[in-house]
Design a protein around this motif. Sequence first.
Motif, PDB file in Angstrom:
ATOM      1  N   UNK A 244       0.818  -1.210   0.000  1.00  0.00           N
ATOM      2  CA  UNK A 244       0.000   0.000   0.000  1.00  0.00           C
ATOM      3  C   UNK A 244       0.851   1.259   0.000  1.00  0.00           C
ATOM      4  N   UNK A 245       0.369   2.269  -0.705  1.00  0.00           N
ATOM      5  CA  UNK A 245       0.903   3.627  -0.614  1.00  0.00           C
ATOM      6  C   UNK A 245      -0.089   4.405   0.244  1.00  0.00           C
ATOM      7  N   UNK A 246       0.329   4.759   1.450  1.00  0.00           N
ATOM      8  CA  UNK A 246      -0.550   5.351   2.453  1.00  0.00           C
ATOM      9  C   UNK A 246      -0.204   6.832   2.590  1.00  0.00           C
ATOM     10  N   UNK A 247      -1.105   7.707   2.179  1.00  0.00           N
ATOM     11  CA  UNK A 247      -0.883   9.144   2.324  1.00  0.00           C
ATOM     12  C   UNK A 247      -1.224   9.541   3.754  1.00  0.00           C
ATOM     13  N   UNK A 248      -0.307  10.237   4.406  1.00  0.00           N
ATOM     14  CA  UNK A 248      -0.572  10.787   5.735  1.00  0.00           C
ATOM     15  C   UNK A 248      -1.133  12.196   5.517  1.00  0.00           C
ATOM     16  N   UNK A 249      -2.458  12.270   5.459  1.00  0.00           N
ATOM     17  CA  UNK A 249      -3.125  13.547   5.280  1.00  0.00           C
ATOM     18  C   UNK A 249      -3.532  13.818   3.849  1.00  0.00           C
ATOM     19  N   UNK A 250      -4.554  14.646   3.714  1.00  0.00           N
ATOM     20  CA  UNK A 250      -5.048  15.021   2.393  1.00  0.00           C
ATOM     21  C   UNK A 250      -4.030  15.844   1.626  1.00  0.00           C
ATOM     22  N   UNK A 251      -3.134  16.539   2.334  1.00  0.00           N
ATOM     23  CA  UNK A 251      -2.120  17.328   1.621  1.00  0.00           C
ATOM     24  C   UNK A 251      -1.126  16.423   0.922  1.00  0.00           C
TER      25      UNK A 251
END
Length: 341
Positions: A244-251
Amino acid sequence: MYTLSDFDFNLPPERIAQFPLPDRSASRLLQLDGEQITDRHFADIVDQLQPGDLLVMNNTRVLKARFFGVKETGGQVEVLVERVVDPRTVLAQVRASKSPKPGTKIRLADAFDVTTGERSGEFFTLIFDADVFDLIEAHGSLPLPPYIDHSASEFDEQRYQTVYSKEPGAVAAPTAGLHFDQPLLDKLAAKGVKLAYVTLHVGAGTFQPVRVENLSEHKMHSEWYTIPQETVDAVRAAKAAGRDVVAVGTTSLRALESASQSGELKAGSDDTALFITPGYKFRTVTRLITNFHLPKSTLMMLVSAFAGYEEIRKAYAHAIDHEYRFFSYGDAMLLTTQSRF
């Protein structure tokens, strides 16, 4: 076709977190997988990620961007720096009884003078007489979000930054990252979870509600981002391994998706005004860690696009019923993209 009213909800005022918890990782975590909602603690994030998964974090640092000042005429002025253009120039919101004309001198914080230049849309150009970052750090105050009803304290100056903040330029924190402390990052690394960074300087527009019912008429605020090549390489490695590529935050998500519009993530820097609404096809991010967002905001639309409109509605209703803490100093969610289901 969704309209603005579809992203409204009633939030009791007492659900808005006014202060952070004493420990960063002590927040709650609502996990949403399809229609399944699970209540967890944020520290459980270690168990929800697997070796080889990639966390992508936004390493922007919040500026002490708010100033009070006086025009040459004696008129009171409030300034919020929106973007640093170069070492002597910024774009800023300027509140005054009468808008200053180009060439007007403004005394800020009773410490230094700036000169107004030409307007750039809703912002004023301000020319500093010394290094912008030095003067902001020495004399500005931290601009807490408008829904927080106290002035920034020394505690806020420490807690309204991520522990990995590095690149100064934001006027609002990438708040999903506020839940990570160094011991938690160490546990993730020990498990084999990879870390990578992007920079997106969050602008004040992140707090602005959408004001048009027809979403196609909304003009998205612009923010500057950069994607290093090492982050591109890390994303490619994770995807090649099926992780998985997990973005920490919408930014972080907006930076990654903005740089993926060709269909493949590319390194580089640019402005983004990417407006993500339901129906958007996500190209890079498969999971998202995020806080709870304002009604009628572009971020409500983004998470609805990511995890499903009805699923997000049910998750938010659950969070309100179960007394989760909302917004910048509040609790978090772990979302999986709807394309998984």
